[in-house]
Design an enzyme around this catalytic site. Structure first.
Site, mmCIF file in Angstrom:
data_model
loop_
_atom_site.group_PDB
_atom_site.id
_atom_site.type_symbol
_atom_site.label_atom_id
_atom_site.label_comp_id
_atom_site.label_asym_id
_atom_site.label_seq_id
_atom_site.Cartn_x
_atom_site.Cartn_y
_atom_site.Cartn_z
ATOM 1 N N GLU A 172 43.846 -13.440 32.317
ATOM 2 C CA GLU A 172 44.727 -13.242 31.160
ATOM 3 C C GLU A 172 45.379 -11.866 31.158
ATOM 4 O OE1 GLU A 172 41.735 -14.597 31.009
ATOM 5 O OE2 GLU A 172 42.121 -16.641 30.321
ATOM 6 N N HIS A 178 36.552 -21.536 21.259
ATOM 7 C CA HIS A 178 37.650 -22.504 21.257
ATOM 8 C C HIS A 178 38.203 -22.781 19.865
ATOM 9 C CE1 HIS A 178 35.978 -23.198 25.231
ATOM 10 N NE2 HIS A 178 37.020 -23.934 25.548
#
Lengths: 377, 370
Positions: free
Chosen positions: B106, B175
């Protein structure tokens, strides 16, 4: 301490010995014939650049001691690594520095007073890379710039400005970072991305042996040049105090990058002769004998010896010294004239598009400051 | 009709919708026509019913068509179309140079997007899940958000970070999070979050056209909720908040998936005789306070709701600001309904953790009791 042994074992491209003799190492074999092709004026320029670099360092350190700069990160000892690599770049290349590549910027056309403005605390950036020969801004968070450089190289590919076969147009990117920064995640992610997309990029590691007070052996138990191979690109170690090695090896890999042959990593073995910054005290962590060892390998002394042997006169060296002193005197004067920018700078460029909070807070601060002016009138 | 679909953007769109409801759509990728893509030349007009996810897809497609220096980058966004299929079909249409699967890193994605932006290439990044943005936190907060300032305005940072966020989906750790406060606290960033498909379609395009970095928060629990999208009328700019249900007794404000919860709460309250005005924040940074203040001036009561942890949150900031600016209009303290100050719990407990319509109504009762 096993590091010096490993250092000796690793093949290293060196053309000039510390004594100033042109005696290429085995690893330098392919580069040796190229020395003769470097024009005398270019060779002289290397000397001028290195002399200027050291003079800027002395000026910066002195001004910091006088309270004129907040901080000065010296490049004292690393002149050959920086000058050789910067002179290897073509006009269309992009150079992403860390924060001590002062001479690299100057070679690309940066007025050194811009560096002093940054270290004086009157700007957070200080220049526009489009006006400084594609020398990008200093980055203080270690190895962050590696990814920016890789992204820029991806952009060159996207825009078709590399690997077209036109050497006057094809561009590449070189990024500077240090041995300490090689441990950062971003340094490694940049190698992954550059390798994956086969970016036109040279990773130029100045291994100056120390990350502030921590020796390179804490960052890596094997030569940093090997990191290249681990990521699928060439990795080569050079004597970073040999300006000829720095120039020729960087030129070779920048040429390869522009030609579409992908990225590479150069480890330039050098030494930070000075402190990390003016806030550091290297006597607390390194020995006099080590400093003496590296003093004997000084990049400028050896190069001067070699140039003298080729016929450079005492007058040439004296002239360069004088130019450097003039530059420094002018720099001192202009640095002391640098004043705080208008307060609107706090808000002006946080966003490029209009932003209501910036307008509101700038207006509030103006009104607040004016309230004092009115009160005293 | 769900409360969510009640949040139709414009009157013009309602009319369009009625007229066009039975008209065969163009090949807009609704769920039913997921594999049918419009040809490159085709431009979509009219009002169509799309899921929020596919509205974003359509917005990305429009942006990619409008500007050939817009690119998409992320993990699994190519042939797979992203884990939520938001980029489905885009690589096939625009090629792998413009829709790029990246290495799985990322920070690398955001960091390289900065370098691309220095060349004027506009990257739209997909971060796979809310909890996975943190490896990029350094690049976002110390680099992306400050490049324009550092460059004295000579360089823009047109980077959009798309981030599926929030709970309600019963998934595992990392999540279901709502990390907006970290970024709302960061100068140099803009943050928006659509709550329904029409806004999603237009706001993603506006974010991509913006010269500053935009964190585009996608309420993943609403991805498959459908609503009308007017392809001809953009409606409100992305930094404007909006009253999505008029009321007189209490104002409630939230963003993203919370808007649906608030509308559901308002529906229930109405049956009990309480009139709730619902404000969809839409823009988290900057916050558009005027519609909110206007609302509070006539309801005199405010409840701020969010899935995020309450401590030092966006809701805290809104409560403080409204208290400062509308103090004499308020009949009660501004109350906050938030996730608890714990990590998001195991999904089996999420219905008790997440602010529900009942939790909102409990706060509404308290604010009315003053």
């Amino acid at each position: 301490m096993t590091a010096p042994e490993r250092e000796c074992d690793e093949p290293t491209v060196q053309l000039l010995t510390p004594d100033g003799l042109l005696q290429p190492t085995a690893a330098a074999e392919e580069y040796a014939p190229l020395v003769a092709g470097i024009k005398e004026e270019v060779l002289r320029q290397f000397y001028r650049d290195m002399t200027f670099s050291r003079r800027v360092d002395i000026t910066g350190a002195n001004l910091q001691r006088q309270g004129q700069l907040a901080l000065w990160p010296p490049s004292f000892g690393q002149e050959a690594a920086q000058v050789g690599s910067a002179r290897a770049a073509r006009a269309q290349d992009h150079l992403f520095p860390s924060y001590r590549e002062h001479i690299v910027g100057m070679i690309r056309g940066l007025d050194p007073v811009r560096l002093f403005a940054l270290m004086r605390g009157v700007t957070l950036g200080g220049w526009d890379p489009r006006e400084t020969g594609n020398f990008h801004l200093y980055t203080l968070v270690l190895a962050s710039q590696n990814l920016h450089a890789t992204g820029y190289a991806m952009g060159l590919q996207f825009d078709g400005e590399t690997a077209t076969g036109d050497p006057d147009r094809d561009a590449a990117v070189i990024v500077y970072y240090g041995d300490g920064a090689t441990s950062q995640g971003d340094a490694n992610e940049a190698l992954v991305f550059a390798s994956s997309y086969q970016c036109p990029q040279v990773f130029f590691v100045q291994n100056n042996q120390w990350a502030i007070s921590v020796p390179v052996s804490r960052q890596s138990r094997h030569p940093l040049a090997h990191r290249g191979g681990g990521f699928g690109m060439p990795g080569v170690r050079i004597d970073g105090n040999d300006v000829l090695a720095s120039y020729l090896v960087t030129r070779r890999y920048l040429d390869a990058a522009r030609a579409g042959e992908g990225p590479s990593l150069i480890e330039a073995m050098t030494y930070r002769m000075g402190a990390h910054t003016t806030a550091d005290d290297p006597t607390k962590y390194r020995t006099d004998s080590e400093v003496e060892l590296w003093s004997a390998r000084d990049p400028i002394v050896r190069y001067k010896t070699w140039l003298s042997g080729r016929g450079a006169s005492a007058a040439f060296f004296a002239e360069v010294e004088e130019e450097a002193e003039d530059m420094a005197a002018d720099l001192r004067r202009r640095t002391q004239e640098l004043v705080a920018p208008p307060r609107s700078v706090i808000f002006a460029h946080v966003y490029q598009d209009p932003h209501p909070l910036m307008v509101e807070q700038a207006a509030w601060l103006d009104a607040f400051e004016h309230s004092f002016e009115e009160g005293s009138a | 009709m769900s409360a969510h679909e009640d949040a139709v953007p414009t009157d013009a769109m309602r009319e369009h919708n009625q007229h066009n409801h039975s008209t065969r759509h163009h090949a807009v990728p609704t769920d039913a026509t997921r594999d049918t893509r419009p040809s490159v030349a085709e431009t979509v007009h009219g009002v169509h019913t799309l899921s929020l996810a596919k509205a974003i897809t359509a917005g990305l497609r429009a942006a990619l068509r409008a500007d050939d220096r817009v690119i998409l980058m992320g993990e699994d966004i190519g042939p797979l179309g992203g884990v939520f299929r938001v980029t489905e079909g885009l690589q096939a249409e625009f090629g792998d140079q413009r829709v790029r699967d990246t290495p799985l890193a990322e920070s690398g994605i955001v960091g390289t997007a900065i370098g691309l932006a220095m060349r004027g290439i506009r990257s739209v990044i997909e971060i796979q899940f809310d909890g996975f943005i943190f490896p990029a936190f350094d690049q976002i907060t110390t680099q992306l958000s400050r490049q324009t300032l550092r460059h004295g305005g000579s360089v823009g940072m047109p980077v959009v970070i798309r981030l599926p966020y929030g709970g309600h989906i019963g998934s595992i750790e990392h999540h279901q999070e709502s990390p907006e406060a970290y970024f709302a606290h960061t100068p140099g960033l803009r943050i928006v979050s659509p709550s329904q498909p029409h806004d999603a379609y237009w706001m993603i395009q506006e974010a991509i056209a913006c010269n500053d970095p935009v964190l585009f928060l996608e309420p993943k629990s609403r991805y498959w909720s459908k609503g009308p999208v007017d392809f001809d009328h953009p409606g409100l700019p992305m930094h404007n908040s909006r009253v999505v249900r008029a009321g007189t007794d209490v104002t409630v404000v939230g963003h993203g998936a919370m808007v649906s919860t608030l509308l559901a709460a308002a529906e229930i309250a109405a049956t009990e005789g309480t009139s709730i005005e619902v404000v969809d924040l839409r823009s988290l940074s900057p916050v558009d306070y005027d519609p909110l203040l206007e609302s509070v001036r006539h309801t005199c009561r405010l409840v701020v709701a969010q899935e995020a942890y309450g401590h030092a949150s966006l809701g805290s900031e809104i409560a403080a600001t409204v208290a400062e600016r509308a103090f004499y209009s308020l009949e009660a303290p501004v109350l906050r309904v938030s996730g608890f100050d714990t990590p998001y719990p195991p999904a089996a407990l999420e219905t008790q953790y997440l602010p529900s319509p009942d939790r909102v109504l409990e706060a509404v009762d308290r604010v009315l009791a003053f």
